[in-house]
Design a protein around this motif. Structure first.
Motif, PDB file in Angstrom:
ATOM      1  N   LEU A 129       0.799  -1.218   0.000  1.00 16.16           N
ATOM      2  CA  LEU A 129       0.000   0.000   0.000  1.00 16.16           C
ATOM      3  C   LEU A 129       0.833   1.270   0.000  1.00 16.16           C
ATOM      4  O   LEU A 129       1.826   1.372   0.717  1.00 16.16           O
ATOM      5  CB  LEU A 129      -0.901   0.025   1.239  1.00 16.16           C
ATOM      6  CG  LEU A 129      -1.813  -1.180   1.438  1.00 16.16           C
ATOM      7  CD1 LEU A 129      -2.551  -1.048   2.759  1.00 16.16           C
ATOM      8  CD2 LEU A 129      -2.783  -1.318   0.283  1.00 16.16           C
ATOM      9  N   VAL A 136      -3.009   5.747   0.501  1.00 18.18           N
ATOM     10  CA  VAL A 136      -4.026   4.866  -0.066  1.00 18.18           C
ATOM     11  C   VAL A 136      -5.426   5.276   0.399  1.00 18.18           C
ATOM     12  O   VAL A 136      -5.601   5.785   1.504  1.00 18.18           O
ATOM     13  CB  VAL A 136      -3.745   3.389   0.306  1.00 18.18           C
ATOM     14  CG1 VAL A 136      -3.886   3.160   1.799  1.00 18.18           C
ATOM     15  CG2 VAL A 136      -4.616   2.435  -0.486  1.00 18.18           C
ATOM     16  N   THR A 137      -6.395   5.067  -0.475  1.00 21.11           N
ATOM     17  CA  THR A 137      -7.808   5.279  -0.146  1.00 21.11           C
ATOM     18  C   THR A 137      -8.534   3.973  -0.422  1.00 21.11           C
ATOM     19  O   THR A 137      -8.318   3.352  -1.469  1.00 21.11           O
ATOM     20  CB  THR A 137      -8.420   6.400  -1.015  1.00 21.11           C
ATOM     21  OG1 THR A 137      -7.680   7.598  -0.802  1.00 21.11           O
ATOM     22  CG2 THR A 137      -9.873   6.635  -0.658  1.00 21.11           C
ATOM     23  N   LYS A 173      -2.737   4.870   4.999  1.00 20.92           N
ATOM     24  CA  LYS A 173      -2.267   3.532   5.346  1.00 20.92           C
ATOM     25  C   LYS A 173      -2.519   3.195   6.815  1.00 20.92           C
ATOM     26  O   LYS A 173      -2.952   2.086   7.136  1.00 20.92           O
ATOM     27  CB  LYS A 173      -0.774   3.456   5.013  1.00 20.92           C
ATOM     28  CG  LYS A 173      -0.181   2.089   5.003  1.00 20.92           C
ATOM     29  CD  LYS A 173       1.261   2.190   4.481  1.00 20.92           C
ATOM     30  CE  LYS A 173       1.916   0.857   4.341  1.00 20.92           C
ATOM     31  NZ  LYS A 173       3.271   0.992   3.767  1.00 20.92           N
ATOM     32  N   LEU A 209      -8.338  -3.111  -7.089  1.00 20.26           N
ATOM     33  CA  LEU A 209      -7.147  -2.399  -6.638  1.00 20.26           C
ATOM     34  C   LEU A 209      -6.560  -1.592  -7.788  1.00 20.26           C
ATOM     35  O   LEU A 209      -6.368  -2.118  -8.894  1.00 20.26           O
ATOM     36  CB  LEU A 209      -6.111  -3.398  -6.112  1.00 20.26           C
ATOM     37  CG  LEU A 209      -6.610  -4.325  -4.998  1.00 20.26           C
ATOM     38  CD1 LEU A 209      -5.573  -5.389  -4.681  1.00 20.26           C
ATOM     39  CD2 LEU A 209      -6.980  -3.532  -3.757  1.00 20.26           C
ATOM     40  N   VAL A 214      -0.533  -0.059  -4.219  1.00 18.08           N
ATOM     41  CA  VAL A 214      -1.974   0.199  -4.319  1.00 18.08           C
ATOM     42  C   VAL A 214      -2.251   1.598  -3.791  1.00 18.08           C
ATOM     43  O   VAL A 214      -1.858   1.941  -2.665  1.00 18.08           O
ATOM     44  CB  VAL A 214      -2.780  -0.842  -3.510  1.00 18.08           C
ATOM     45  CG1 VAL A 214      -4.261  -0.506  -3.512  1.00 18.08           C
ATOM     46  CG2 VAL A 214      -2.537  -2.248  -4.048  1.00 18.08           C
ATOM     47  N   VAL A 215      -2.931   2.417  -4.605  1.00 25.39           N
ATOM     48  CA  VAL A 215      -3.298   3.769  -4.194  1.00 25.39           C
ATOM     49  C   VAL A 215      -4.798   3.896  -3.938  1.00 25.39           C
ATOM     50  O   VAL A 215      -5.236   4.819  -3.249  1.00 25.39           O
ATOM     51  CB  VAL A 215      -2.835   4.831  -5.213  1.00 25.39           C
ATOM     52  CG1 VAL A 215      -1.304   4.899  -5.240  1.00 25.39           C
ATOM     53  CG2 VAL A 215      -3.399   4.574  -6.594  1.00 25.39           C
ATOM     54  N   GLU A 216      -5.586   2.977  -4.529  1.00 16.68           N
ATOM     55  CA  GLU A 216      -7.032   2.958  -4.300  1.00 16.68           C
ATOM     56  C   GLU A 216      -7.495   1.515  -4.238  1.00 16.68           C
ATOM     57  O   GLU A 216      -6.993   0.665  -4.979  1.00 16.68           O
ATOM     58  CB  GLU A 216      -7.800   3.630  -5.450  1.00 16.68           C
ATOM     59  CG  GLU A 216      -7.699   5.116  -5.515  1.00 16.68           C
ATOM     60  CD  GLU A 216      -8.555   5.631  -6.660  1.00 16.68           C
ATOM     61  OE1 GLU A 216      -9.791   5.595  -6.539  1.00 16.68           O
ATOM     62  OE2 GLU A 216      -7.969   6.055  -7.666  1.00 16.68           O
TER      63      GLU A 216
END
Length: 125
Positions: free
Chosen positions: A29, A33-34, A53, A100, A107-109
């Protein structure tokens, strides 16, 4: 992401969840991250959006606390442009998709998506 690396990612993801290994999950992550999930509404209230995070770790830790028999079985892995969908069956037998979105390797979303006929997708009692 090619199909081989996507499958490796999904296998690592499921193994970490099934081992209840939050440290392993966090390695994937980005700090900002959202994550969005209807289960988050049940667990945390609010709009179901977890930002950052540290907040996501706290949410997942609470989920693991509430669902001691949590178990995921990966059924399918789908690759898109900077995106991955992991289709899995949870400990209740429910079908779930984890969507994802990546920026590079992180992973940002993320989006937890559930069948519309499950009134309690988290399985929390």
């Amino acid at each position: 992401m090619d199909h081989r690396s996507a499958r490796e990612f999904a296998d690592h993801w499921a193994k970490a969840w099934n081992a209840r290994d939050l440290d392993a999950l966090m390695t994937h992550l980005a700090d900002d991250v959202t994550f969005r999930s209807p289960v988050a509404v049940q667990v945390l209230g609010g709009d179901g959006v977890i930002r950052g995070k540290a907040a996501l770790r706290a949410y997942w830790a609470e989920g693991l606390r509430r669902i001691p028999d949590l178990r995921f079985e990966v059924l399918g892995v789908y690759v898109g442009l900077h995106a991955l969908v992991i289709n899995y069956r949870n400990q209740k037998g429910g079908l779930v998709n984890e969507v994802l979105v990546f920026d590079g390797p992180l992973v940002v979303e993320g989006y937890g998506t559930y069948l519309g006929d499950d009134p309690n997708p988290a399985g929390a009692r």
